[in-house]
Write an enzyme that holds these catalytic residues in place. Sequence first.
Site, PDB file in Angstrom:
ATOM      1  N   LYS A 224      -3.655   3.005 -44.565  1.00 22.63           N
ATOM      2  CA  LYS A 224      -3.439   2.597 -43.160  1.00 22.63           C
ATOM      3  C   LYS A 224      -4.777   2.396 -42.441  1.00 22.63           C
ATOM      4  CE  LYS A 224      -2.113   1.979 -39.016  1.00 22.63           C
ATOM      5  NZ  LYS A 224      -1.179   1.194 -38.292  1.00 22.63           N
ATOM      6  N   CYS A 278      -5.240  -0.169 -32.209  1.00 23.17           N
ATOM      7  CA  CYS A 278      -5.428   0.140 -33.635  1.00 23.17           C
ATOM      8  C   CYS A 278      -6.833  -0.189 -34.130  1.00 23.17           C
ATOM      9  CB  CYS A 278      -4.476  -0.701 -34.477  1.00 23.17           C
ATOM     10  SG  CYS A 278      -2.787  -0.479 -34.131  1.00 23.17           S
TER      11      CYS A 278
END
Length: 445
Positions: A224, A278
């Site tokens: 991730k 993010c």
Amino acid sequence: MSTPLVGLRSKIESKQAHLGVIGLGYVGLTVACAFAEVGFDVLGVELREDRVAMVNAGISPIDGNEPGIAELLRRVVDSGKLRATAQYSQLGDRDVVLICVETPVDEHHVPRYDSLHSVLTGLGPVVESGALVVVESTISPGTMDGLVRPVLEESSGRRVNDSILLGHCPERVMPGKLLANLHTIGRVVGGMTPATGEVMAALYRHVVQGDLDIVDCVTAEVVKTAENAYRDVQIAFANEVALICELVGADAWQVRDLVNKSPGRAMLRPGAGVGGHCIPKDPWLLAYAAGEKWDSPLIRAARFINDTMPYHVVSLLVDALGSVGLALKGSRILVLGYAYLEDSDDTRNSPSEALVARLRELGAHVVVHDPWVRGYEGDVYERARGCDAVVLMVNHSAYGSLNLAALKQSLRQPTLIDGRRVFDAGRANAAGLIYRAVGLGMKQT
Ligand code: SAJ
């Protein structure tokens, strides 16, 4: 597979398992609704009482344009499949608990796990024996083993892989496509044991049509954070090429098009900076894991380059005003776009924030326009009235159809700085505008 796992797996497969979701932000609320929609009984736990009340009233607390969420939330609340509370004690009958809380980094780029830590401390004493706990938040590699497991064992008095099952399934949602992404994008499923991974996959298969790749926890943590660090480095490369193009008199967008004709190339778009929840954060989570042993110079350099871009836009503005003998101090500047992404109202870590602060620091009077952000809507030409320059920071679709001649009429000084290459230099010049753009060498303007 041990007895608790077998029992849990069949409860999950028959959708009899009771689910808990801690954190009803854009990640938690989406996943809570998705599981409730397919028939699970879902309890959302949220610190903020106002959000709890909104959810229980079937009203989405998520800002912005999120197709499907508001209707789905109302449906699953009305059907009694989803309810919310602020009380951790109500998690005592949950067979599965998903943790979806913020995991920011501080000004030194060090992860701040205060929310995660307090959630684990609150959950431990009430979590049911044999329950599965899954962390969906993005975390630095090594956090499951180094923080989540010990804190949960300490607060619950139970052993992971014995009477608590633990895993990490990082979220991959994106603002504006929360529900669609959850259903379509595959997930990495990190189990503390392979058997736990299998049970987690049985759970997520109910809502995820994409691949479910079962791995260990540290692999899930790396995947991730690396997938977003990868994008950050790609964008930084495009930005560095753009800076060089400006210096040598080339057009970075033409260069990019031609580079991408070469097999296996996919150069991203240079621009005015990198924002969002993010991309600016996850590279630091990845780099943090290497500690003192490896300084992650590429990741750090990419972050530096991308964070430099708003200031580079300021230098383009100073140069353009200087070309007509104007100083930035005392000038009036219109900034087009305050969101971090085109056609979005999300302003988290927006490059425009850094730009506006810098312009004000340098004595400019700044006016902001953004059709998507509350408080900045309005008529662009009105906002441009009396300004000495327009700086485009976000390629919202609305800006593509701006009438440059009309814009020039409104401006006190005909200056246009294009941070996202929305406009054509020739047309801007033809409209009588002094035009500068990220990645456009002076010979090209
Ligand atoms: N940006 C550029 N040049 C580019 C692409 C983006 O300057 O070529 C800038 C954008 O303007 C924005 C920032 O980078 O300020 C981030 O843009 P993004 O397109 O990466 O959008 P995000 O932040 O929503 O990234 C999310 C990520 N998804 C998750 O973390 C689950 C990312 O992994 C996805 O690749 C991305 O969405 C996507 O592809 O939409």
